[in-house]
Enzyme design. Sequence first.
Site, PDB file in Angstrom:
ATOM      1  CB  SER A 197      -0.788  -0.369   1.081  1.00 33.25           C
ATOM      2  OG  SER A 197      -0.208   0.282   2.525  1.00 33.25           O
ATOM      3  CG  ASP A 198       1.605   5.957  -0.612  1.00 29.61           C
ATOM      4  OD1 ASP A 198       2.244   6.359  -0.591  1.00 29.61           O
ATOM      5  OD2 ASP A 198       1.230   7.016  -2.759  1.00 29.61           O
ATOM      6  CD1 TRP A 199       4.752   5.346   4.747  1.00 32.00           C
ATOM      7  CD2 TRP A 199       4.746   4.075   3.117  1.00 32.00           C
ATOM      8  NE1 TRP A 199       5.850   3.842   5.339  1.00 32.00           N
ATOM      9  CE2 TRP A 199       5.904   3.732   3.578  1.00 32.00           C
ATOM     10  CE3 TRP A 199       4.177   3.642   1.777  1.00 32.00           C
ATOM     11  CZ2 TRP A 199       6.434   2.650   3.310  1.00 32.00           C
ATOM     12  CZ3 TRP A 199       5.515   2.683   1.471  1.00 32.00           C
ATOM     13  CH2 TRP A 199       6.237   1.938   2.046  1.00 32.00           C
ATOM     14  CG  ASN A 200      -0.754   6.208   6.789  1.00 34.61           C
ATOM     15  OD1 ASN A 200      -1.224   4.818   7.614  1.00 34.61           O
ATOM     16  ND2 ASN A 200      -1.004   6.955   7.290  1.00 34.61           N
TER      17      ASN A 200
END
Length: 722
Positions: A247-250
């Site tokens: 995932s992209d961060w968060n």
Amino acid sequence: MSRFLALLALGVVGDAAVLDWTTAYAKASSALASLTVEEKVGIVTGIGWTKGPCVGNTSPVPKIGLPSLCLQDGPLGIRFAQGITAFPAGIHAGATWDKDLVYQRGVALGEESKALGIHIQLGPVGGALGKIPEGGRIWEGFTNDPYMSGQMMQQTIKGMQSAGVQACAKHPIGNEQEKNRETISSNMDDRTLHELYMWPFADSVLADVASMMCSYNKVNGTWACENDKLMNLLLKDDLDFKGFIMSDWNAQHSSVQAAITGLDMSMPGTDYNGGSIFWGPTLVELVKNGTVPSTRLDDMVKRIIGGWYKLQQDTNYPTVTFNSWTGGTGGPNVQGSHSQIARQVARDGIVLLKNDNKILPLKPNGGSIAVIGSDAVTNPDGLNACKDKGCNNGTLTMGWGSGSVELPYLIDPLTGIRNRVSGSATNVITSTTDDKNAAAGAAAAAATPIVFVNSNSGEAYITVEGNAGDRINLDPYHDGNGLVGAVAAAAAGKPVIVVIHSVGPMLLESILSHPNVQAVVWAGLPGQESGSSLADVLFGDISPSGKLPFTIGKSRADYGDVGIENSLVDSYEEGLYIDYKHFDKMGITPRYEFGYGLSYTSFQYSALSVQPATSMPVGLYDTIAVVTCTITNVGPVAGAEAAQLYLSLPPSAPDSPVQQLRGFDKVKLAPGQAGTATFILRKKDASYWDVARQQWIIPPGEYRFVVGASSRDRKLAGGFVV
Ligand SMILES: *[C@@H]1O[C@H](CO)[C@@H](O)[C@H](O)[C@H]1NC(C)=O
Ligand SMILES: *[C@@H]1O[C@H](CO)[C@@H](O)[C@H](O)[C@H]1NC(C)=O
Ligand SMILES: *[C@@H]1O[C@H](CO)[C@@H](O)[C@H](O)[C@H]1NC(C)=O
């Protein structure tokens, strides 16, 4: 032409240092057999923001020799680290049009990452593709042309992975703007999805990329990181991507849905406050009670450790000693001789837009130069005074956000020019603010004023001078148009040179309205070697050879309806028609077209030859035709020409762009020398995506193409029949 030869020419033949997926998967499967559910979940879940030395860290499993995997930004160098190289940004590397050089940049990036113990480096970028000129992160990728982006993704990935680090192709897909990036839905039609936004990722898979990062936005109303069609169907089934998706961060929003739809790694594992843990202990329970199949968890782990085995990171891999959260200190200096590659990319990505009366190159043999503008010097507050480059003070070397790095040093433009003229009789006068009176004074006092302006953008979490990531307009910052006007007026009767550092297209009509602005130099986002590379070009030590990887229009309206979307849905009504495809369709003459750039020498194109395949190729990436031509340097100095091939589909194809870039080759030539430019057309390059049939289709009929110096400077025309 055999498939092997075609792959060789594309630079995608396997590297000895990299295992094939079958071998890597076999090792992964055998390691997997000894792991508990808890250990598996530790591999797929980040340990939390700032809880390890890297921006992303997983839990180690000592019994299989697996360390905590270190994931680190970013696409132009290593973020939060000291003793690294600040390379030119992606958009600048794209402007070189030089596949070999982009490969070497990839190797250098990978070498630095490996030496620091980083397992997965978070780049290169194929999305944002760059459909919106103001899009905040368009500078992290190479170009808004999907074919060219795909080629540069391949080269960068092959380079990075040959050096031992896992690359990460990011961000599929539709993260085209920063505004509302975590809530907006990118709703593109299926043909546009395949022909534009997925294309660079398809090439990334061809280059055997080990990981991808799903984007923040939604696609068709479902977040990219829990989108079954995007991850399971398009990336893993259709493209046969064997690596893992983080995932992209968060950018993860669910536990079960994300797992079932194809997400393989949760990053950074928590939100920035340590909360929102979607996997970790929750995933352990979900697997144990059968809500998430254990086969899905095994698949995640196989993909993640498969990449680790594939890159042979299980043997003699360096340990992480730097710490992102204490100023990036603690690691070794990993620069090696990479400043040379950084300088070469910086130099070869400079685009000469205008050079009336051959005012350039300058002769460092007397007279006086005025260097004008805050963009000519290092940020007076300090080289890295603004966190993540989140300001626009001093010369622009890269945009802001997670795609930036700390400059280890900077040869700023003034220093580069001073170094170059030192020992000569040339006098350098300076005015290194954007004050117009001071600028006018310097311009009046010098024979040749050089004025610097810039335009900056970055990631949404920082706002710079009113730009919340995306640019608010396509004008230079700090009233650069007024600064150039003041210099042009004060220098009446004398030639003025304008140098531009920019993240993407900038409108030039105001600057060009002054008749004495005789030269315009597009110096892009050059990184640490800004001034030395600029001096190389300004003084003619090298002939400029960069070309625009996007179109510069005469007005904002020229680009059509693509703009920052204010609502929470972007329906991509423009379809295939972005950048030059829009200008071509609408019959708009740009100021400087896609692929344009001047040289100090000149080139002649001749001897076009077309060899169509003798039978219809089987595979999508098999060769359908090989085109070659001769390019001769007929000018006075050595130079390099980025020759380009634009293909038009036959009339039997549905509504399609007038022409599409489908090949480019940069040929380096001494004066009088001739060389061959080669363009290998793959079956896919001559196809369109048929939505009803869900297939790439070769439309029968006569294909026409042009080979030229830009998308509008057509030198040779040819065709072939399928
Ligand atoms: C989005 O919806 C369009 C229209 O129904 C469809 O053609 C396209 O494939 C969908 N894309 C994804 C990723 O679901
Ligand atoms: C499985 O575990 C999850 C997470 O603890 C829980 O929310 C869910 O209700 C459980 N499902 C079943 C069928 O027990
Ligand atoms: C740096 O830029 C900020 C605006 O982003 C401005 O407030 C500040 O004065 C600038 N500093 C210098 C030294 O120019």
